[in-house]
Motif scaffolding. Structure first.
Motif, PDB file in Angstrom:
ATOM      1  N   SER A 195      10.081   6.199  55.488  1.00 12.33           N
ATOM      2  CA  SER A 195      10.192   6.271  54.028  1.00 12.33           C
ATOM      3  C   SER A 195       9.194   5.309  53.380  1.00 12.33           C
ATOM      4  O   SER A 195       8.991   5.360  52.168  1.00 12.33           O
ATOM      5  CB  SER A 195      11.616   5.885  53.599  1.00 12.33           C
ATOM      6  N   GLY A 209      11.465  11.810  52.953  1.00 10.22           N
ATOM      7  CA  GLY A 209      12.693  11.262  52.398  1.00 10.22           C
ATOM      8  C   GLY A 209      13.458  12.281  51.584  1.00 10.22           C
ATOM      9  O   GLY A 209      13.023  13.431  51.447  1.00 10.22           O
ATOM     10  N   ARG A 271      22.134  15.854  52.821  1.00  8.06           N
ATOM     11  CA  ARG A 271      22.280  14.539  53.474  1.00  8.06           C
ATOM     12  C   ARG A 271      23.670  13.993  53.198  1.00  8.06           C
ATOM     13  O   ARG A 271      24.164  14.085  52.080  1.00  8.06           O
ATOM     14  CB  ARG A 271      21.230  13.550  52.964  1.00  8.06           C
TER      15      ARG A 271
HETATM   16  O1  NIO Z   1      14.749   9.136  51.545  1.00  5.72           O
HETATM   17  C1  NIO Z   1      15.889   8.735  51.784  1.00  5.72           C
HETATM   18  O2  NIO Z   1      16.867   9.487  51.884  1.00  5.72           O
HETATM   19  C2  NIO Z   1      16.087   7.258  51.973  1.00  5.72           C
HETATM   20  C3  NIO Z   1      15.062   6.378  51.931  1.00  5.72           C
HETATM   21  C4  NIO Z   1      15.299   5.034  52.105  1.00  5.72           C
HETATM   22  C5  NIO Z   1      16.560   4.608  52.344  1.00  5.72           C
HETATM   23  N1  NIO Z   1      17.562   5.473  52.404  1.00  5.72           N
HETATM   24  C6  NIO Z   1      17.353   6.798  52.227  1.00  5.72           C
END
Ligand code: NIO
Ligand code: ATP
Ligand code: PRP
Length: 493
Positions: A195, A209, A271
């Motif tokens: 990310s 991401g 997600r």
């Molecule tokens: O893109 C995501 O889902 C993401 C990126 C950083 C931290 N948590 C999730």
């Protein structure tokens, strides 16, 4: 990339412990600075109780060595250091010496992405004592961290059994450089993307991401939020479904997935970032399949590591992409690899090389003397043992005996005719000139994969792995034992 230039805007020569500089001064003052020496960088125990370790960080080391010069700013800082009586710590002649110093060492190292084991050198430095000494701290800093994280990543990726692992660690990593180096090492270890956008730019790592809870919360309803996201990124829709009610979130995602499909686009997945990830991922899978989205992926995140992923696999969770952050980039369960850098040989005034040992009560801490090499032996592509040896001891031999460096009752005879042999230490610098081309990051990542494939699955088991044999060739073992006896002087009362 040029790590020094792009990341640190100039010189890294002062990235060292003060005692390296005081020793350097004392070497210079006592006329020893040009005396030739050999140092080895190695670790004594795998991190995370792992059965293997993945070497990483060499490209940073290459860049560090290529830029190993003290600039005017560095020298002026050192020149202004004072002892308690007001006298300068470093006299001007020494600072002039540092100014003129040209990196002239030979460096041999194990390539990034190589599976490595305790006691075998990851880096060997040969050259003027003062230069070898001044490199110590930076080399350890670089190799310890990147090797640690590449190993953690490889374990997480093994646990994921072929699923993609996305590295999400930037926000909880150990500062800016910790985050960047961790993203690089995680990719080397087998992660599919990061990310961390700056790591993507600097190292050429794919970035990817989803979106955060804040996106959902900024709208009156979750459905509105999904629709607006689909409008902005119709090609990249992975909807975070757990902000309010996960089952309802999946329902909303499916509704927007259908709208996307009417417009010729496909929802990539959902997600889940909280709750029972096995339970909710299975519900998500059922609902997505039933609604005609069998290719939509279920992404999971939330404090994952190799052990939770393994547990979720055993529970038959329907997760096919794993977002892993904090526990990966901070190496949460073991925050440092204990690699050390030890003098192994020095050329005396007569021009004869003398092997050196540091004697310790704990035999694990006794280093291996001499300018040795490591060979990996394979049978039909399968690694069977690593040998640490001095070249002259094995020339023209058809079989060798290797002895465990800690427990001499553990021995193994290797018939060289039956085995393929690979030398692990490759020339990187010769007399200060780079002779090695650092491979692109994709090739390093592939090297990790290829290397791991050569090892039996029992060595890759996450808990209580089978120990891979690494030994000293018997003459080197004897040399070490004799040196220890000599230094301990057992004959004296
Ligand atoms: O893109 C995501 O889902 C993401 C990126 C950083 C931290 N948590 C999730
Ligand atoms: N089925 C499961 N088996 C094993 N571990 C799980 C399972 N489901 C989730 N976990 C893990 O359990 C931990 C649960 O974290 P936590 O206690 O913060 O609960 P949470 O559901 O995330 O709560 P919050 O709403 O505060 O985020 C996480 O590390 C997660 O990865
Ligand atoms: O848990 P990790 O392995 O470190 O993975 C990264 C975590 O960072 C984000 O949470 P955060 O609470 O920062 O923000 P968000 O949930 O609002 O996105 C994300 O949702 C993950 O849970």
């Amino acid at each position: 990339m040029k790590i020094t230039k792009d990341l640190y805007q100039g010189s890294l020569a002062l990235l060292t412990d003060f005692y390296q500089l005081t020793m350097a001064y004392a070497y210079w003052k006592s006329g020893k600075s040009e005396q030739e020496a050999v140092f080895n960088l190695f670790f004594r125990k795998h991190p995370f109780q792992s059965g293997f370790t993945i070497a990483a960080g060499l490209e940073y080391v290459v860049d560090f060595c290529n830029n190993f010069t003290f600039n005017e700013d560095d020298l002026s800082y050192l020149g202004n250091m004072k002892n308690s009586d007001g006298s300068p710590v470093f006299v001007p002649d020494f600072l002039d010496y540092l100014k003129e110093m040209k990196f002239s060492c030979d460096i041999d190292a194990v390539e990034e992405g190589t599976v490595v084991f305790p006691h075998t050198p990851l880096i060997r430095v040969k050259g003027p004592l003062i230069q070898c000494q001044l490199l110590e701290t930076a080399l350890l800093n670089i190799i310890n961290f990147q090797t640690l994280i590449a190993t953690k990543a490889a374990r997480v990726v093994l646990a994921a059994k072929g699923d993609s692992v996305l590295e999400f660690g930037l926000r909880r990593a150990q500062g800016i450089d910790g985050a960047l180096a961790a993203s690089r090492a995680s990719y080397i270890g087998g992660c599919s993307a990061t990310s961390n956008v700056m790591a993507g730019k600097l190292f050429g790592i794919p970035v990817s991401g989803t979106h955060a809870h804040s996106w959902i919360m900024s709208f009156d309803t979750e459905l509105e939020a999904f629709k607006a996201y689909a409008d902005a990124f119709p090609e990249k829709c992975i909807f975070l479904v757990d902000t309010y009610d996960t089952v309802n979130g999946i329902r909303n995602a499916i509704e927007v997935g259908k709208i996307l499909r009417e417009n010729g686009k496909e929802m990539l997945g959902v997600r889940i970032d909280s709750g029972d990830l096995a339970y909710f991922s299975n519900i998500a899978r059922e609902m997505l399949d039933e609604a005609g989205f069998p290719d939509a992926k279920v992404v999971a995140s939330n404090d994952l590591d190799e052990h939770i992923i393994t547990s979720l696999k055993i529970q038959e969770a329907s997760i096919s992409v794993w977002g892993v952050g904090t526990k990966l980039v901070t190496a949460y369960d073991q925050p440092a690899l204990g690699a050390v850098y030890k003098l192994a040989a020095i050329k005396n005034k007569e021009g004869v090389w003398e092997p050196k040992v540091k004697v310790s009560q704990q035999s694990i801490k006794i280093n291996i003397p001499g300018e040795h090499q490591i060979s990996r032996f394979l049978r039909n592509g399968r690694a069977v043992a690593d040998m640490i040896f001095l070249q002259e001891d094995v020339d023209n031999k058809s079989s060798v005996m290797i002895i465990d460096p800690i427990d001499s009752t553990k021995r193994k005879r290797l018939n060289l005719g039956d085995l393929e042999e690979y030398k692990l230490l490759k020339p990187i610098f010769k007399a200060g000139q780079q002779v090695y081309v650092c491979p692109p990051i994709e090739a390093i990542k592939q090297n990790t994969k290829d290397n791991l494939q050569c090892f039996d699955k029992t060595h890759k088991r996450l808990t209580n792995p089978h120990v891979y044999p690494v030994g000293l060739e018997e003459n080197l073992y004897q040399l070490r034992t004799d040196l220890v006896f000599k230094m301990k002087n057992y004959d004296q009362e």
